[in-house]
Scaffold this motif. Structure first.
Motif, mmCIF file in Angstrom:
data_model
loop_
_atom_site.group_PDB
_atom_site.id
_atom_site.type_symbol
_atom_site.label_atom_id
_atom_site.label_comp_id
_atom_site.label_asym_id
_atom_site.label_seq_id
_atom_site.Cartn_x
_atom_site.Cartn_y
_atom_site.Cartn_z
ATOM 1 N N ALA A 29 26.697 -4.976 -2.144
ATOM 2 C CA ALA A 29 27.466 -3.977 -2.628
ATOM 3 C C ALA A 29 28.463 -3.353 -1.813
ATOM 4 O O ALA A 29 28.746 -1.953 -2.001
ATOM 5 C CB ALA A 29 26.617 -2.951 -3.236
ATOM 6 N N TYR A 32 31.367 -1.198 -3.082
ATOM 7 C CA TYR A 32 31.334 -0.018 -4.254
ATOM 8 C C TYR A 32 30.981 1.416 -3.281
ATOM 9 O O TYR A 32 30.699 2.142 -3.705
ATOM 10 C CB TYR A 32 29.937 -0.183 -4.971
ATOM 11 C CG TYR A 32 29.938 -1.470 -6.004
ATOM 12 C CD1 TYR A 32 30.896 -1.279 -6.877
ATOM 13 C CD2 TYR A 32 29.494 -2.565 -5.669
ATOM 14 C CE1 TYR A 32 31.177 -2.307 -7.955
ATOM 15 C CE2 TYR A 32 29.774 -3.780 -6.503
ATOM 16 C CZ TYR A 32 30.664 -3.809 -7.693
ATOM 17 O OH TYR A 32 30.761 -4.661 -8.202
ATOM 18 N N THR A 68 33.620 6.176 -5.590
ATOM 19 C CA THR A 68 34.201 4.888 -6.136
ATOM 20 C C THR A 68 35.654 4.584 -5.764
ATOM 21 O O THR A 68 36.074 3.432 -5.668
ATOM 22 C CB THR A 68 34.111 4.855 -7.804
ATOM 23 O OG1 THR A 68 32.699 5.070 -8.049
ATOM 24 C CG2 THR A 68 34.562 3.585 -8.393
ATOM 25 N N GLU A 76 36.592 -5.311 -0.522
ATOM 26 C CA GLU A 76 35.225 -5.924 -0.619
ATOM 27 C C GLU A 76 35.378 -7.093 0.582
ATOM 28 O O GLU A 76 36.495 -7.685 0.673
ATOM 29 C CB GLU A 76 35.076 -6.860 -1.866
ATOM 30 C CG GLU A 76 33.695 -7.552 -1.758
ATOM 31 C CD GLU A 76 33.309 -8.446 -2.844
ATOM 32 O OE1 GLU A 76 32.117 -8.980 -2.821
ATOM 33 O OE2 GLU A 76 34.174 -8.392 -3.739
#
Length: 114
Positions: A29, A32, A68, A76
């Motif tokens: 993740a 995120y 966010t 990423e």
């Protein structure tokens, strides 16, 4: 091997598997959340605290929305995400081994005459 030893090894495998799974999920993740692991843990605590204290989601959702947006800027790291996926699978495998050892210990214990 005694049943108690199997239980201890099974417990250790399960704990290690759970730890690997958590670490892997966090690595997966990485897009995120815009901060390191300790900052992430602090942010999760602040979000839950805000949700409990405010008894509503408005402030909580605002904090999450800000994180966010910062995560979108960061982007990423696909290699890190893939490593995370491997860690999650290794964690599941260790949990499976731990459960199998605990089951074997239970069967051995119940089969032993008293």
């Amino acid at each position: 091997m005694p049943a108690q030893t199997l239980n201890v090894i099974g417990f250790a495998a399960t704990v290690l598997g759970s730890g690997l799974g958590i670490w892997g999920a966090l690595k997966q993740a990485n897009a995120y959340y815009p901060f390191g692991i300790w900052e992430f843990a602090g942010h999760v605590c602040r979000v839950f605290k805000k949700a409990i204290i405010d008894r509503g989601l408005k402030g909580t959702l605002k904090q999450i929305h800000v994180a966010t947006k910062l995560g979108e800027i960061k982007g990423e790291d696909r290699a890190k995400s893939l490593i995370g996926l491997y860690l999650v699978f290794c964690g599941f495998f260790l949990n499976l081994i731990g459960a199998a050892l605990a089951l074997a210990a239970s069967i051995m214990e119940s089969a032993t005459p008293k």
